[in-house]
Design an enzyme around this catalytic site. Sequence first.
Site, mmCIF file in Angstrom:
data_model
loop_
_atom_site.group_PDB
_atom_site.id
_atom_site.type_symbol
_atom_site.label_atom_id
_atom_site.label_comp_id
_atom_site.label_asym_id
_atom_site.label_seq_id
_atom_site.Cartn_x
_atom_site.Cartn_y
_atom_site.Cartn_z
ATOM 1 N N SER A 154 0.838 -1.202 0.000
ATOM 2 C CA SER A 154 0.000 0.000 0.000
ATOM 3 C C SER A 154 0.870 1.249 0.000
ATOM 4 O O SER A 154 2.030 1.231 0.404
ATOM 5 C CB SER A 154 -0.889 0.022 1.248
ATOM 6 O OG SER A 154 -1.733 -1.105 1.270
HETATM 7 N N1 SAH Z 1 -0.685 -4.530 3.619
HETATM 8 C C1 SAH Z 1 0.320 -5.237 2.876
HETATM 9 C C2 SAH Z 1 -0.164 -5.934 1.607
HETATM 10 C C3 SAH Z 1 -1.321 -5.380 0.887
HETATM 11 S S1 SAH Z 1 -1.761 -6.260 -0.595
HETATM 12 C C4 SAH Z 1 1.432 -4.311 2.515
HETATM 13 O O1 SAH Z 1 1.206 -3.112 2.476
HETATM 14 O O2 SAH Z 1 2.517 -4.796 2.261
HETATM 15 C C5 SAH Z 1 -2.950 -7.386 0.058
HETATM 16 C C6 SAH Z 1 -2.366 -8.673 0.512
HETATM 17 O O3 SAH Z 1 -3.457 -9.502 0.918
HETATM 18 C C7 SAH Z 1 -1.630 -9.449 -0.567
HETATM 19 O O4 SAH Z 1 -0.348 -9.766 -0.115
HETATM 20 C C8 SAH Z 1 -2.476 -10.713 -0.773
HETATM 21 O O5 SAH Z 1 -1.694 -11.838 -1.093
HETATM 22 C C9 SAH Z 1 -3.166 -10.837 0.569
HETATM 23 N N2 SAH Z 1 -4.427 -11.586 0.593
HETATM 24 C C10 SAH Z 1 -5.483 -11.510 -0.258
HETATM 25 N N3 SAH Z 1 -6.462 -12.367 0.115
HETATM 26 C C11 SAH Z 1 -6.023 -13.001 1.238
HETATM 27 C C12 SAH Z 1 -6.575 -14.015 2.087
HETATM 28 N N4 SAH Z 1 -7.782 -14.562 1.863
HETATM 29 N N5 SAH Z 1 -5.836 -14.411 3.156
HETATM 30 C C13 SAH Z 1 -4.604 -13.897 3.398
HETATM 31 N N6 SAH Z 1 -4.028 -12.959 2.627
HETATM 32 C C14 SAH Z 1 -4.729 -12.503 1.552
#
Ligand code: SAH
Length: 229
Positions: A64
């Site tokens: 993000s």
């Molecule tokens: N907040 C983090 C990543 C944001 S992107 C940062 O800023 O680094 C959203 C993340 O959610 C991604 O890494 C994706 O793989 C994860 N994601 C999506 N659906 C998910 C689920 N059902 N369970 C666990 N992680 C999930």
Amino acid sequence: MRFWIGNGINKNKQMVEHLQHYGVISSMKVAEVMETIDRALFVPDGASAYVDSPMAIGYNATISAPHMHATCLQLLEQNLQPGMHALDVGSGTGYLTACFAIMVGPQGRAVGVEHIPELVASSIKNIEKSTAAPLLKEGSLSVHAGDGRQGWPECAPYDAIHVGAAAPEIPQALLDQLKPGGRMVIPVGNMFQDLKVVDKNMDGSISIRSETSVRYVPLTSRDAQLRGY
Ligand code: SAH
């Protein structure tokens, strides 16, 4: 939207000063934690770490933008006091999980859940290079591979839950794992999403308000994500 484009911005501290200047950060504690955790350790090599923009991290995921990380830390600040429990669903790079761990401290508990095992592994490497490394070592900070829609019951209930991917609706398991007095920040929607602030009142009832419009990757199954949704 973005607050600056990062020309000449090459230092973590300057990034935080921008966020303060634009009013995204008002709390000293949030400023301190974002200064302590160097964002450059969490973005892919060579990428411009301090630009106010989300960035691809592989596997159809993104880190993000700094102003979104700051917004979520601000919204959760009261629920990230020393000793409290925090859950970061979709922890991706581990950046925000590390920030949570610093805020709740060694007596608290910060848990990241991410469903791409490769991202879990790289997030642990990122955290090991950061000032949150001792917390990971001592066990108040952990990151797990799993479906975050189920939360992480082992360390529940949580004072703070952050969801870093947009859910079509608020998962019941996450509501269940929120402590009375606890707060969840979660993007809700499909194409159009609102960042929702979900408060569990002391009597167990739920209050929900919309903070702002956002654009996150979906909270979905690993298969759907790897297919490109
Ligand atoms: N907040 C983090 C990543 C944001 S992107 C940062 O800023 O680094 C959203 C993340 O959610 C991604 O890494 C994706 O793989 C994860 N994601 C999506 N659906 C998910 C689920 N059902 N369970 C666990 N992680 C999930």
